[in-house]
Scaffold this motif. Structure first.
Motif, short mmCIF file in Angstrom:
data_model
loop_
_atom_site.label_atom_id
_atom_site.label_comp_id
_atom_site.label_asym_id
_atom_site.label_seq_id
_atom_site.Cartn_x
_atom_site.Cartn_y
_atom_site.Cartn_z
N THR A 1 19.77 43.46 -5.71
CA THR A 1 18.39 43.48 -6.17
C THR A 1 18.35 44.08 -7.56
OG1 THR A 1 17.87 44.06 -3.90
CG2 THR A 1 16.06 44.14 -5.43
N ASP B 1 15.81 45.68 -10.57
CA ASP B 1 14.46 46.15 -10.89
C ASP B 1 13.96 45.31 -12.05
OD1 ASP B 1 14.53 48.22 -9.04
OD2 ASP B 1 15.59 49.53 -10.45
N GLN C 1 10.70 44.07 -7.80
CA GLN C 1 12.11 43.85 -7.50
C GLN C 1 12.44 42.37 -7.49
OE1 GLN C 1 14.05 46.53 -4.86
NE2 GLN C 1 13.63 47.55 -6.79
#
Ligand code: ADP
Ligand code: MG
Length: 252
Positions: free
Chosen positions: A13, A15, A21
């Motif tokens: 993932t 940011d 996300q």
């Protein structure tokens, strides 16, 4: 045979500043056998580069684990080298000095390093260009230097991120042939990302197809074509059939 590399339930993932996300990789698992040539294909933006950077130990996984010969892989290892999409050569360094960079960073003995540098330049057919500068090279030659630089540490695993994607079709064909010869003669394990299906079929023992982002493995194909690949195999019926099947499996 024990896998040289194992990827287990991998997630990544990122940011993202605007919309929270971004899930790039979701639950990818696969193993790679020593000496295998694995190609990974998938649509643009699906997470191929992200996956390869995690395998290189350059990017941490969010969840899951990569194992190198049974040991957790969390940082770059000398057994694993990567060739990026762009050659990333330093314009002020000669070809030989670009190739020697990884050894110089480790402060390896200079004489031995020079010998190894000449050896890998010979492997990629650039012995005569050791003293040249990057601006004197064609695009294909620059990528050969990048391959030589990746080989200087005598890795067991070579990761390649669309290394010939920016080159014309004929140069690309030639470099793919050279890559196969190198892979065979050095007993490498190769993992190459490409969006070119025919290139994947030509090179690989096995092709993994990634889904659009977040990347999951949506299909897997064994490529049981003879080795070394006979001349003109790209025009055979079997080759065409495999390429078609893989194309059908890619959802873009
Ligand atoms: N460092 C990063 N920060 C945020 N998003 C990223 C980062 N690197 C890649 N991404 C995003 O992750 C997705 C997958 O990217 P990438 O792995 O480069 O795809 P591919 O190589 O298949 O084209 C894309 O949506 C991309 O914008
Ligand atoms: Mg990419």
């Amino acid at each position: 045979m024990q896998p040289i590399l194992q990827v287990e339930s991998l997630y990544k993932t990122f940011d993202s500043p605007n919309n929270g996300q971004l899930l790039a990789i979701a639950n990818i698992s696969f193993s790679v056998s020593p000496g295998e040539f694995l190609c990974i294909v998938g649509p643009s933006g699906s997470g191929k580069t992200t996956l390869l950077q995690i395998l290189a130990g350059l990017l941490p996984a969010t969840r899951g684990q990569v194992w190198l010969a049974g040991a957790p892989l969390t940082q770059p290892q000398p057994e694993i080298s990567i060739v990026f999409q762009k050659p990333n050569l330093m314009p002020w360094r000669t070809v030989l000095d670009n190739v020697l960079l990884p050894l110089q960073i480790q402060a390896a003995p200079a004489v031995e390093a020079q010998r190894q540098g000449q050896e890998v330049l010979a492997l990629v057919g650039l012995s005569e260009f050791a003293a040249a500068y990057p601006k004197q090279l064609s695009g294909g030659m620059e990528q050969r230097v990048a391959v030589a630089r990746a080989l200087i540490q005598q890795p067991q695993i070579l990761l390649l991120d669309e290394p010939f994607g920016a080159l014309d079709a004929l140069t690309r064909e030639r470099l793919n042939g050279e890559l196969l010869r190198l892979w065979q003669s050095r007993n490498l394990t190769a993992i190459m990302v490409t969006h070119n299906i025919r290139e994947a079929v030509f090179l690989a023992d096995r092709v993994l197809v990634l889904s659009p982002r977040p990347a999951t493995i949506s299909a897997e194909f064994a490529i049981n074509l003879p080795r070394p690949r006979p001349k003109g195999i790209e025009y055979s019926e079997e080759f065409g059939h495999l390429a078609y099947e893989i194309r059908q499996a890619i959802k873009d």
